[in-house]
Design a protein around this motif. Structure first.
Motif, mmCIF file in Angstrom:
data_model
loop_
_atom_site.group_PDB
_atom_site.id
_atom_site.type_symbol
_atom_site.label_atom_id
_atom_site.label_comp_id
_atom_site.label_asym_id
_atom_site.label_seq_id
_atom_site.Cartn_x
_atom_site.Cartn_y
_atom_site.Cartn_z
ATOM 1 N N GLU A 298 0.825 -1.203 0.000
ATOM 2 C CA GLU A 298 0.000 0.000 0.000
ATOM 3 C C GLU A 298 0.867 1.264 0.000
ATOM 4 O O GLU A 298 0.589 2.236 -0.724
ATOM 5 C CB GLU A 298 -0.928 0.001 1.217
ATOM 6 N N LEU B 297 2.072 11.104 4.453
ATOM 7 C CA LEU B 297 1.596 9.919 3.755
ATOM 8 C C LEU B 297 0.497 9.236 4.558
ATOM 9 O O LEU B 297 0.484 9.272 5.795
ATOM 10 C CB LEU B 297 2.751 8.947 3.518
ATOM 11 N N GLU B 298 -0.391 8.593 3.854
ATOM 12 C CA GLU B 298 -1.512 7.922 4.501
ATOM 13 C C GLU B 298 -1.124 6.557 5.061
ATOM 14 O O GLU B 298 -1.572 6.159 6.134
ATOM 15 C CB GLU B 298 -2.657 7.765 3.494
ATOM 16 N N HIS B 299 -0.307 5.819 4.328
ATOM 17 C CA HIS B 299 0.025 4.452 4.718
ATOM 18 C C HIS B 299 1.326 4.387 5.521
ATOM 19 O O HIS B 299 2.132 5.317 5.503
ATOM 20 C CB HIS B 299 0.114 3.561 3.481
ATOM 21 N N GLU C 180 1.396 4.298 -2.902
ATOM 22 C CA GLU C 180 1.214 5.711 -2.575
ATOM 23 C C GLU C 180 2.422 6.549 -2.989
ATOM 24 O O GLU C 180 2.277 7.602 -3.611
ATOM 25 C CB GLU C 180 0.942 5.869 -1.081
#
Length: 302
Positions: free
Chosen positions: A89, A158-160, A93
């Motif tokens: 993931e 970052l999201e992940h 990203e």
């Protein structure tokens, strides 16, 4: 893939293969080694990594040397330690960001999921924000331990997350590593106490990394830091919900904080004693007396 991978190592023969497996897709993996004595170099070269060696002098200076002297193949670099793992993931990203010609941000903070054995330290060591994805020409680092990024340009989050096994080589190695870290932190603590006060407005800043660093700066001035760090991590941050692993980790962090506090006191006392002896010699000794190497204290990490 439009991303280079940067890894720092010291005797990581055990951890490095798993880390490299998680970034198998990268066509530019660069390793900066601190003169390992195990098979780290052999593993790196067998896997096609570019391999550099340099004497370690603190995390910030070490990373700055890499930013200034290593020509990464790609404009974007993701930094991992050997005991950390990229996830699919997160890979997707960062690839999307690196492929976007309209992206104006030059650096991104990233969180990590920290493990004690098989247990995820969800509460006692939450993901947080660490500077790991950046364009080398736009970033430098300060501090010997837990470096603070100096970013020339806009940045994001970052999201992940990536994965981190902080105890992959056992508790003995953890204590050995944090004994070194505590020396660096003690040096940085003395610098912070002498060079700057608390910036109260930063405690209310919108940027979470700014708030976190200023909170750390404030905590350096509080008495009983090891005790309060345990209370904060175990009860306020709910580390108790992580079970036995959470209790163990919170206690280890309190011990680490106590190491730092002891070394700060020792360094301050040694420096004060050296200054007093020097002043006594200058005052009572002959006028030609000059300071010798014993008259000043320069803390040496290690």
């Amino acid at each position: 893939m439009p991303v280079s991978i940067f890894i720092q190592t010291l005797n990581e023969e055990q951890n490095l293969p798993g880390c490299l497996d998680s970034v198998y897709w990268a066509d530019d993996v660069v390793i900066l080694d601190s003169f390992s004595t195990d098979g780290t170099e052999r593993v790196a070269r067998e896997r096609g990594c570019r391999f550099y060696q340099r004497k370690y002098d603190g995390r910030g200076p070490h990373q700055n040397w890499a930013m200034e002297h290593i020509a990464f193949k790609h404009r974007w670099v993701f930094y991992l330690d050997a005991d950390e793992r990229m996830t699919p993931e997160l890979r997707s990203e960062i690839t999307a960001i690196a492929d976007d010609p309209l992206e104006k941000r030059v650096a991104f903070y990233c969180g990590r999921k920290n493990y004690f054995g098989d247990a995820w330290l969800k509460y006692s060591m939450p993901p947080g924000h660490i500077m790991r994805f950046f364009q080398p020409r736009h970033i430098r680092f300060k501090r010997l331990a837990n470096p603070v990024p100096l970013i020339d340009g806009p940045f994001g989050y970052l999201e992940h997350h990536f994965l981190h096994d902080n105890f992959s080589k056992g508790l003995g190695e953890w204590f050995e590593r944090h004994n070194r870290y505590s020396t660096y932190e003690a040096i940085e603590t003395i610098k912070a106490l002498e060079d700057r006060g608390v910036h109260w407005r930063s405690l209310m800043a919108r940027d979470p990394s700014t708030r976190r660093m200023e909170l750390k700066n404030l905590s350096l001035r509080l008495p009983g830091r090891p005790f309060f760090k345990f209370i904060y991590m175990y009860f306020i941050k709910l580390g108790l919900l992580d079970g036995r692993a959470g209790l163990t980790y919170c206690l280890l962090q309190a011990i680490y904080e106590y190491q730092i506090a002891l070394k700060v006191r020792e360094m301050q006392r040694t420096r004060h004693t050296g200054q007093v002896l020097f002043e006594q010699r200058v005052t009572k000794g002959p006028r030609t007396a000059l300071p010798t190497a014993r008259d000043t204290y320069v803390p040496t990490p290690g």
